[in-house]
Enzyme design. Sequence first.
Site, PDB file in Angstrom:
ATOM      1  N   ASP A   1      -1.398  -6.593   7.591  1.00 59.68           N
ATOM      2  CA  ASP A   1      -2.348  -5.878   6.997  1.00 59.68           C
ATOM      3  C   ASP A   1      -3.317  -6.744   6.344  1.00 59.68           C
ATOM      4  O   ASP A   1      -3.046  -7.565   5.196  1.00 59.68           O
ATOM      5  CB  ASP A   1      -1.710  -4.659   6.151  1.00 59.68           C
ATOM      6  CG  ASP A   1      -2.797  -3.828   5.595  1.00 59.68           C
ATOM      7  OD1 ASP A   1      -4.149  -4.214   5.440  1.00 59.68           O
ATOM      8  OD2 ASP A   1      -2.343  -2.715   5.218  1.00 59.68           O
TER       9      ASP A   1
ATOM     10  N   LYS B   1     -12.356   0.384   3.908  1.00 58.21           N
ATOM     11  CA  LYS B   1     -12.678  -0.566   2.789  1.00 58.21           C
ATOM     12  C   LYS B   1     -13.681  -1.581   3.074  1.00 58.21           C
ATOM     13  O   LYS B   1     -14.925  -1.002   3.344  1.00 58.21           O
ATOM     14  CB  LYS B   1     -11.156  -1.166   2.488  1.00 58.21           C
ATOM     15  CG  LYS B   1     -10.151  -0.243   2.461  1.00 58.21           C
ATOM     16  CD  LYS B   1     -10.167   0.797   1.553  1.00 58.21           C
ATOM     17  CE  LYS B   1      -9.019   1.712   1.693  1.00 58.21           C
ATOM     18  NZ  LYS B   1      -7.880   1.277   1.652  1.00 58.21           N
TER      19      LYS B   1
ATOM     20  N   TYR C   1       0.853  -1.191   0.022  1.00 54.11           N
ATOM     21  CA  TYR C   1      -0.111  -0.075  -0.145  1.00 54.11           C
ATOM     22  C   TYR C   1       0.965   1.280   0.028  1.00 54.11           C
ATOM     23  O   TYR C   1       1.742   1.391   0.849  1.00 54.11           O
ATOM     24  CB  TYR C   1      -0.981   0.003   1.229  1.00 54.11           C
ATOM     25  CG  TYR C   1      -1.613   1.156   1.449  1.00 54.11           C
ATOM     26  CD1 TYR C   1      -2.634   1.465   0.368  1.00 54.11           C
ATOM     27  CD2 TYR C   1      -1.604   2.127   2.387  1.00 54.11           C
ATOM     28  CE1 TYR C   1      -3.647   2.587   0.304  1.00 54.11           C
ATOM     29  CE2 TYR C   1      -2.472   3.282   2.491  1.00 54.11           C
ATOM     30  CZ  TYR C   1      -3.285   3.482   1.440  1.00 54.11           C
ATOM     31  OH  TYR C   1      -4.063   4.591   1.471  1.00 54.11           O
TER      32      TYR C   1
HETATM   33  C1  LIG Z   1      -6.533   1.998   2.409  1.00 58.32           C
HETATM   34  C2  LIG Z   1      -5.602   1.030   2.943  1.00 58.32           C
HETATM   35  C3  LIG Z   1      -4.742   1.253   3.851  1.00 58.32           C
HETATM   36  C4  LIG Z   1      -5.097   2.650   4.554  1.00 58.32           C
HETATM   37  O1  LIG Z   1      -6.384   2.978   5.209  1.00 58.32           O
HETATM   38  P1  LIG Z   1      -6.887   4.410   5.341  1.00 58.32           P
HETATM   39  O2  LIG Z   1      -8.120   4.032   6.072  1.00 58.32           O
HETATM   40  O3  LIG Z   1      -6.857   4.848   3.876  1.00 58.32           O
HETATM   41  O4  LIG Z   1      -5.915   4.990   6.259  1.00 58.32           O
HETATM   42  C5  LIG Z   1      -3.906   0.432   4.466  1.00 58.32           C
HETATM   43  N1  LIG Z   1      -3.750  -0.687   3.798  1.00 58.32           N
HETATM   44  C6  LIG Z   1      -4.219  -1.130   3.018  1.00 58.32           C
HETATM   45  C7  LIG Z   1      -3.963  -2.670   2.327  1.00 58.32           C
HETATM   46  C8  LIG Z   1      -5.274  -0.389   2.225  1.00 58.32           C
HETATM   47  O5  LIG Z   1      -5.919  -0.715   1.046  1.00 58.32           O
END
Ligand SMILES: *Cc1c(COP(=O)(O)O)cnc(C)c1O
Length: 394
Positions: A182, A207, A110
């Site tokens: 993550d 997401k 990311y």
């Molecule tokens: C969007 C995303 C983030 C960051 O999250 P935010 O809510 O935008 O701060 C971190 N890791 C991944 C894989 C993402 O897709």
Amino acid sequence: MSKTSIFTKAVHAGLDSTENHGSLSMPVYNASVYAFANADEAAEIHNEIKPGFYYGRIGNPTTAALEKAIAELENAGEGLAFASGMAAISAAILTNVKTGESLVAPRSGYSTTQHLLSFLRSEFRVETIFVDAADASAYEAAAKNNTKLFLIETPSNPILQITDLAAVADSAKRLGIVTLADNTFATPFNQRPLDLGIDIVAHSATKYIGGHSDLTAGLLAGRADLMEAARQKGARLFGGNIAPQVAWLALRGIRTFALRMERHNSNAYALANMLESDGRVKKVYYPGLASHQNHEIAKRQMSPGFGGMISFDLGTLERGRSFVNSVKLCALATSLGGVESIVQHSASMTHATLSPEERKAAGIGDGLIRFSVGVEDLEDIRSDIRSALDAIEP
Ligand SMILES: *Cc1c(COP(=O)(O)O)cnc(C)c1O
């Protein structure tokens, strides 16, 4: 009542029906201050000897319900909620790695996490050793005496690289290194890293957890002692606390989360296969395809599906641009994980500040399209993608 199925868990997670007058929806506590009965209680709650709430940045009943919910979904000791995914990830990193120490992280991941790691290196002397995360043994090989954290992102954003979670967790345990995964792309519907030995899971709840493109939030889940450390440092000191109204929206998202994921999985699986059989598409990245570099690992650690994210390469910058200009049902936007289908062209959006050479090193082709497959009717999405492919100049 058995709540072992994630469909059942998602509907009930975090809610205690013996509280809040039996309300089946967690109330929003719009409160930043909580009064005490007397000096003794004030001392006990304020010093966290007795459970309770006293100040908005430190805790809120609605937020606590969301934290309990993510802990249940990830089979974790405890959960922790933040205002964004980046607040969660930075809190987890900075709670576990200090100046003069190092972490190992994927070379491709990311983009804002990558920017955070270079910021920590240049401003705080926290070093990151970048590895090809498709090879789990690269983590152990890269570890130094001062390495405190292994950061994993699987499937990775945007090229859906797969890292063997159990293998990295094993070597981390041997070396006494904390692991942070993550899990934004897979979600606990498809993958539960803690069950495979990972210490901390991070989410951008913006997401799939939220799921409706209407909130920004982040979550951590993990062993109680690690969560307590993150709560006392990363959460309390940096202050990236989630607003109670947003915590409520995220909880609302969790109620239908399993249903949505089931549809994201099946739509994406069908579309990945369609894209792969289309001669105009140079390459498709989807962990559910037998052609994926680490399909065997994905099959082992992801179940029942492979998620709703696909990337595919159309070969050139112009073809990528032309494709995103031609979709009609799919939105051209930069986020993912919502109910609606979204496409983005990485080279002109998230990865535009990189040179073509840097993009190449991160595995991001100039014609790469990141496709967040929504829950619309499969045939409708399929025909939109076909028409957009037809519209590309050869
Ligand atoms: C969007 C995303 C983030 C960051 O999250 P935010 O809510 O935008 O701060 C971190 N890791 C991944 C894989 C993402 O897709």
